[in-house]
Design a protein around this motif. Structure first.
Motif, mmCIF file in Angstrom:
data_model
loop_
_atom_site.group_PDB
_atom_site.id
_atom_site.type_symbol
_atom_site.label_atom_id
_atom_site.label_comp_id
_atom_site.label_asym_id
_atom_site.label_seq_id
_atom_site.Cartn_x
_atom_site.Cartn_y
_atom_site.Cartn_z
ATOM 1 N N SER A 1 39.365 31.736 33.653
ATOM 2 C CA SER A 1 38.381 32.486 34.421
ATOM 3 C C SER A 1 37.957 33.679 33.573
ATOM 4 O O SER A 1 38.790 34.526 33.239
ATOM 5 C CB SER A 1 38.982 32.952 35.746
ATOM 6 N N ASP B 1 35.621 36.928 33.351
ATOM 7 C CA ASP B 1 34.823 37.916 34.076
ATOM 8 C C ASP B 1 33.814 38.472 33.079
ATOM 9 O O ASP B 1 34.133 39.360 32.282
ATOM 10 C CB ASP B 1 35.717 39.009 34.642
ATOM 11 N N GLU C 1 32.956 42.302 33.313
ATOM 12 C CA GLU C 1 34.001 43.142 32.728
ATOM 13 C C GLU C 1 33.996 43.054 31.199
ATOM 14 O O GLU C 1 34.135 44.061 30.509
ATOM 15 C CB GLU C 1 35.363 42.705 33.268
ATOM 16 N N ARG D 1 27.666 40.683 38.401
ATOM 17 C CA ARG D 1 28.933 39.961 38.554
ATOM 18 C C ARG D 1 28.672 38.508 38.180
ATOM 19 O O ARG D 1 27.762 37.864 38.720
ATOM 20 C CB ARG D 1 29.461 40.101 39.972
ATOM 21 N N ALA E 1 30.988 35.025 36.640
ATOM 22 C CA ALA E 1 32.244 34.417 36.211
ATOM 23 C C ALA E 1 31.985 33.044 35.609
ATOM 24 O O ALA E 1 31.099 32.317 36.055
ATOM 25 C CB ALA E 1 33.205 34.278 37.390
#
Length: 132
Positions: free
Chosen positions: A35, A37, A40, A52, A54
């Protein structure tokens, strides 16, 4: 342009969508191996803000075993990626189409494996569409 995946747009929030995607994948025998991100990572590596987003690396071990037993170099195409990202007040899920991914391998012996993976991932997409 050839479609590379199965796209679903949901009114669910981002976190709830991630949970539903993981549950739906599990129901079809897929686990999430990785996963990423992206939001980030972009902030950490480039100091830029990003939505956001993923990237989930999904794997169905029996299908992966069959494919890798036929062609070990197929590890370059695994796992099957699923992306989840914010799009305004909606969340988008896009699941790779294994047939599109394996099409350029010119290995007819892989078609049954890719077809089964495709059917399973289409059912994941269909399950998510019912959440709308």
């Amino acid at each position: 342009m050839t479609e590379l995946g199965f796209k679903v747009t949901l009114k669910l929030g981002y976190e709830a969508t991630l949970e539903k995607v993981t549950e739906s994948l599990k129901a079809e025998g897929f686990g999430v191996l990785t996963s990423i991100d992206v939001k980030e990572t972009m902030k950490k590596k480039l100091d830029v803000d990003f939505r956001r987003y993923a990237i989930l690396g999904a794997c169905n071990p029996p299908l992966a075993h069959r494919a890798l037993s036929l062609r070990p170099e197929l590890g370059l195409l695994l796992p099957c990626n699923v992306i989840v990202y914010d799009e305004g007040d909606e969340t988008v899920v896009n699941i790779v189409d294994p047939l599109a991914m394996f099409a350029f391998t010119e290995a007819p012996e892989l078609e049954p494996v890719a077809s089964e993976a495709r059917q399973r991932l289409q059912r994941v997409s269909q399950a998510l569409q019912k959440l709308e």
